[in-house]
Design a protein around this motif. Structure first.
Motif, PDB file in Angstrom:
ATOM      1  N   GLU A 160      15.558 -20.686  31.528  1.00  9.41           N
ATOM      2  CA  GLU A 160      16.551 -21.591  30.962  1.00  9.41           C
ATOM      3  C   GLU A 160      17.229 -20.993  29.733  1.00  9.41           C
ATOM      4  OE1 GLU A 160      17.075 -26.203  29.380  1.00  9.41           O
ATOM      5  OE2 GLU A 160      15.211 -25.573  30.364  1.00  9.41           O
ATOM      6  N   SER A 161      16.449 -20.412  28.830  1.00  9.36           N
ATOM      7  CA  SER A 161      17.051 -19.866  27.616  1.00  9.36           C
ATOM      8  C   SER A 161      17.979 -18.705  27.931  1.00  9.36           C
ATOM      9  CB  SER A 161      15.954 -19.420  26.637  1.00  9.36           C
ATOM     10  OG  SER A 161      15.174 -18.364  27.179  1.00  9.36           O
ATOM     11  N   THR A 162      17.603 -17.870  28.897  1.00  7.83           N
ATOM     12  CA  THR A 162      18.413 -16.709  29.255  1.00  7.83           C
ATOM     13  C   THR A 162      19.727 -17.119  29.916  1.00  7.83           C
ATOM     14  OG1 THR A 162      16.438 -15.328  29.571  1.00  7.83           O
ATOM     15  CG2 THR A 162      18.467 -14.584  30.628  1.00  7.83           C
ATOM     16  N   VAL A 163      19.640 -17.999  30.917  1.00  2.30           N
ATOM     17  CA  VAL A 163      20.831 -18.400  31.663  1.00  2.30           C
ATOM     18  C   VAL A 163      21.775 -19.221  30.788  1.00  2.30           C
ATOM     19  CG1 VAL A 163      21.680 -19.773  33.607  1.00  2.30           C
ATOM     20  CG2 VAL A 163      19.700 -18.278  33.909  1.00  2.30           C
ATOM     21  N   GLU A 164      21.222 -20.140  30.010  1.00  6.81           N
ATOM     22  CA  GLU A 164      22.077 -20.996  29.185  1.00  6.81           C
ATOM     23  C   GLU A 164      22.775 -20.194  28.084  1.00  6.81           C
ATOM     24  OE1 GLU A 164      22.844 -24.440  29.619  1.00  6.81           O
ATOM     25  OE2 GLU A 164      22.103 -23.718  31.543  1.00  6.81           O
ATOM     26  N   ALA A 165      22.035 -19.292  27.452  1.00 11.72           N
ATOM     27  CA  ALA A 165      22.637 -18.507  26.370  1.00 11.72           C
ATOM     28  C   ALA A 165      23.767 -17.629  26.895  1.00 11.72           C
ATOM     29  CB  ALA A 165      21.572 -17.649  25.685  1.00 11.72           C
ATOM     30  N   ARG A 166      23.547 -16.986  28.034  1.00  9.64           N
ATOM     31  CA  ARG A 166      24.586 -16.093  28.554  1.00  9.64           C
ATOM     32  C   ARG A 166      25.748 -16.889  29.133  1.00  9.64           C
ATOM     33  NH1 ARG A 166      27.422 -12.371  27.127  1.00  9.64           N
ATOM     34  NH2 ARG A 166      28.509 -11.272  28.806  1.00  9.64           N
ATOM     35  N   SER A 167      25.477 -18.020  29.769  1.00  6.81           N
ATOM     36  CA  SER A 167      26.562 -18.857  30.279  1.00  6.81           C
ATOM     37  C   SER A 167      27.418 -19.387  29.135  1.00  6.81           C
ATOM     38  CB  SER A 167      26.001 -20.028  31.101  1.00  6.81           C
ATOM     39  OG  SER A 167      25.378 -19.568  32.285  1.00  6.81           O
ATOM     40  N   ASP A 168      26.781 -19.775  28.043  1.00  5.36           N
ATOM     41  CA  ASP A 168      27.538 -20.231  26.878  1.00  5.36           C
ATOM     42  C   ASP A 168      28.444 -19.114  26.356  1.00  5.36           C
ATOM     43  OD1 ASP A 168      26.355 -22.694  27.050  1.00  5.36           O
ATOM     44  OD2 ASP A 168      25.061 -22.457  25.289  1.00  5.36           O
ATOM     45  N   ALA A 169      27.915 -17.887  26.327  1.00  7.42           N
ATOM     46  CA  ALA A 169      28.714 -16.757  25.859  1.00  7.42           C
ATOM     47  C   ALA A 169      29.907 -16.508  26.779  1.00  7.42           C
ATOM     48  CB  ALA A 169      27.841 -15.502  25.761  1.00  7.42           C
ATOM     49  N   LEU A 170      29.686 -16.619  28.084  1.00  5.54           N
ATOM     50  CA  LEU A 170      30.785 -16.424  29.044  1.00  5.54           C
ATOM     51  C   LEU A 170      31.835 -17.520  28.897  1.00  5.54           C
ATOM     52  CD1 LEU A 170      28.809 -15.368  32.260  1.00  5.54           C
ATOM     53  CD2 LEU A 170      30.203 -13.894  30.794  1.00  5.54           C
ATOM     54  N   MET A 171      31.385 -18.743  28.616  1.00  9.37           N
ATOM     55  CA  MET A 171      32.336 -19.827  28.444  1.00  9.37           C
ATOM     56  C   MET A 171      33.156 -19.650  27.162  1.00  9.37           C
ATOM     57  SD  MET A 171      30.489 -23.225  30.046  1.00  9.37           S
ATOM     58  CE  MET A 171      28.802 -22.950  29.514  1.00  9.37           C
ATOM     59  N   ARG A 172      32.506 -19.169  26.115  1.00 14.02           N
ATOM     60  CA  ARG A 172      33.261 -18.874  24.892  1.00 14.02           C
ATOM     61  C   ARG A 172      34.287 -17.767  25.146  1.00 14.02           C
ATOM     62  NH1 ARG A 172      27.893 -19.396  22.631  1.00 14.02           N
ATOM     63  NH2 ARG A 172      27.739 -21.420  21.580  1.00 14.02           N
ATOM     64  N   GLU A 173      33.894 -16.795  25.938  1.00 12.69           N
ATOM     65  CA  GLU A 173      34.817 -15.727  26.324  1.00 12.69           C
ATOM     66  C   GLU A 173      36.030 -16.299  27.053  1.00 12.69           C
ATOM     67  OE1 GLU A 173      34.492 -12.196  29.576  1.00 12.69           O
ATOM     68  OE2 GLU A 173      32.880 -12.234  28.089  1.00 12.69           O
ATOM     69  N   GLY A 174      35.813 -17.376  27.782  1.00 11.83           N
ATOM     70  CA  GLY A 174      36.899 -18.037  28.513  1.00 11.83           C
ATOM     71  C   GLY A 174      37.663 -19.041  27.679  1.00 11.83           C
ATOM     72  N   GLY A 175      37.354 -19.124  26.386  1.00  7.93           N
ATOM     73  CA  GLY A 175      38.111 -20.006  25.496  1.00  7.93           C
ATOM     74  C   GLY A 175      37.569 -21.410  25.362  1.00  7.93           C
ATOM     75  N   PHE A 176      36.282 -21.607  25.706  1.00  6.48           N
ATOM     76  CA  PHE A 176      35.679 -22.938  25.675  1.00  6.48           C
ATOM     77  C   PHE A 176      34.447 -22.906  24.779  1.00  6.48           C
ATOM     78  CE2 PHE A 176      32.519 -25.946  27.411  1.00  6.48           C
ATOM     79  CZ  PHE A 176      33.249 -27.130  27.358  1.00  6.48           C
ATOM     80  N   GLU A 177      34.290 -23.898  23.931  1.00  6.11           N
ATOM     81  CA  GLU A 177      33.107 -23.997  23.075  1.00  6.11           C
ATOM     82  C   GLU A 177      32.119 -24.984  23.701  1.00  6.11           C
ATOM     83  OE1 GLU A 177      30.146 -23.700  21.102  1.00  6.11           O
ATOM     84  OE2 GLU A 177      31.747 -22.362  20.393  1.00  6.11           O
ATOM     85  N   PRO A 178      31.047 -24.483  24.357  1.00 11.41           N
ATOM     86  CA  PRO A 178      30.126 -25.375  25.083  1.00 11.41           C
ATOM     87  C   PRO A 178      29.419 -26.374  24.198  1.00 11.41           C
ATOM     88  CG  PRO A 178      29.274 -23.142  24.960  1.00 11.41           C
ATOM     89  CD  PRO A 178      30.683 -23.067  24.481  1.00 11.41           C
ATOM     90  N   ASN A 179      29.159 -26.027  22.960  1.00 13.36           N
ATOM     91  CA  ASN A 179      28.442 -26.943  22.067  1.00 13.36           C
ATOM     92  C   ASN A 179      29.324 -28.088  21.579  1.00 13.36           C
ATOM     93  OD1 ASN A 179      26.060 -25.442  22.220  1.00 13.36           O
ATOM     94  ND2 ASN A 179      26.743 -24.066  20.596  1.00 13.36           N
ATOM     95  N   GLY A 180      30.598 -28.044  21.938  1.00 10.63           N
ATOM     96  CA  GLY A 180      31.508 -29.116  21.530  1.00 10.63           C
ATOM     97  C   GLY A 180      31.530 -30.281  22.487  1.00 10.63           C
ATOM     98  N   VAL A 181      30.764 -30.171  23.623  1.00 14.28           N
ATOM     99  CA  VAL A 181      30.720 -31.248  24.627  1.00 14.28           C
ATOM    100  C   VAL A 181      29.358 -31.894  24.609  1.00 14.28           C
ATOM    101  CG1 VAL A 181      30.870 -31.768  27.088  1.00 14.28           C
ATOM    102  CG2 VAL A 181      32.425 -30.105  26.076  1.00 14.28           C
ATOM    103  N   HIS A 182      29.332 -33.214  24.659  1.00 16.36           N
ATOM    104  CA  HIS A 182      28.056 -33.946  24.638  1.00 16.36           C
ATOM    105  C   HIS A 182      27.998 -34.892  25.828  1.00 16.36           C
ATOM    106  CE1 HIS A 182      27.269 -32.444  20.580  1.00 16.36           C
ATOM    107  NE2 HIS A 182      28.539 -32.737  20.298  1.00 16.36           N
TER     108      HIS A 182
END
Length: 242
Positions: free
Chosen positions: A220-242
């Motif tokens: 979970e920590s590996t997939v979530e951390a890297r997916s978050d990084a890929l989403m930021r690369e795509g112009g999206f801040e994952p921690n901004g959604v609840h």
């Protein structure tokens, strides 16, 4: 204009699925290679048309496994299914049993050796699949499971299911985690498509032998951390959604 292009794109990929499914059916019936050829041809068609119709580029990163491994992926939309499947030499999925009755998809899923799982009976289905592989009745390859059990919108938090750890221990194979950001451009619902680079990334292999708790925490920590990084690369801040 983008919505019109999206609607036309979505419509034509379903037509293409029907046409290719019928054209390849005789080959697929007599040979599993025919089923793979049909599905990979369909993926290529979707990748080509999504580029010039809606501006999406698909990208696969990391070391793509060639041998027998478990693939534990994040799932955001139909696009990550196609990108992963097309990249692997012998992919098959843990899938909802209901999909076996879907036109075209169900027929080809059976030929590829996908593992149908009824709600509440995952353990029995997995046990049978392991036994079939060991007895030589099932086709070996890369088995793909979506650890959260469903498509998850970018930024949404959905727990990882322990069934992935059970499968990992039963198979006795390494596990390759997969991260993605495809939901930014091809959402899990609706017909809107957004231009950009949709990525799936094969992450470093997790060796066999870990405990369930250790495996699930690392996955979970590996997939979530890297997916978050890929989403930021795509112009999206994952921690901004609840």
């Amino acid at each position: 204009m983008q919505m019109i292009r999206s609607a036309l794109f979505v419509g034509q990929i379903y037509v293409a699925m029907l046409v290719l499914g019928i054209v390849f059916a005789p080959y697929a019936i007599v040979s599993r290679n025919g089923a793979y050829a049909a599905c990979k041809t369909y993926c290529k068609w979707v990748f080509w048309t999504m580029g010039w119709m809606v501006g999406i580029k698909g990208e696969v990163r990391g070391d793509v496994p060639q041998g027998e491994v478990l693939i534990a992926s994040k799932h955001q939309s139909f696009l990550d299914i196609m990108l992963i499947f097309h990249a692997l030499p012998a992919a098959k999925f843990i899938m909802k049993r209901e999909l076996l009755y879907a036109p075209i998809i169900g027929i080809y899923a059976k030929r590829l050796g996908c593992v149908p799982v009824a709600r509440g009976k995952r353990g029995a289905a997995i046990a049978k699949m392991v036994a079939d592989v060991e007895a030589g009745r099932a086709h070996p390859g890369q088995l793909i499971i979506y650890s959260q059990g469903t498509r998850v919108a970018p930024g949404a938090k959905v727990p990882y299911k322990v069934g992935t750890a059970v499968l990992y221990q039963q198979l006795g194979q390494p596990c390759v985690p997969v991260a993605t950001n495809v939901g930014l451009f091809w959402p899990r619902k609706g017909i809107s498509r957004r231009p950009g680079t949709a990525v799936v990334e094969f992450l470093p292999e997790m060796l066999e032998g870990m405990s369930k708790d250790e495996f699930m925490a690392q996955l979970e920590s590996t997939v979530e951390a890297r997916s978050d990084a890929l989403m930021r690369e795509g112009g999206f801040e994952p921690n901004g959604v609840h």
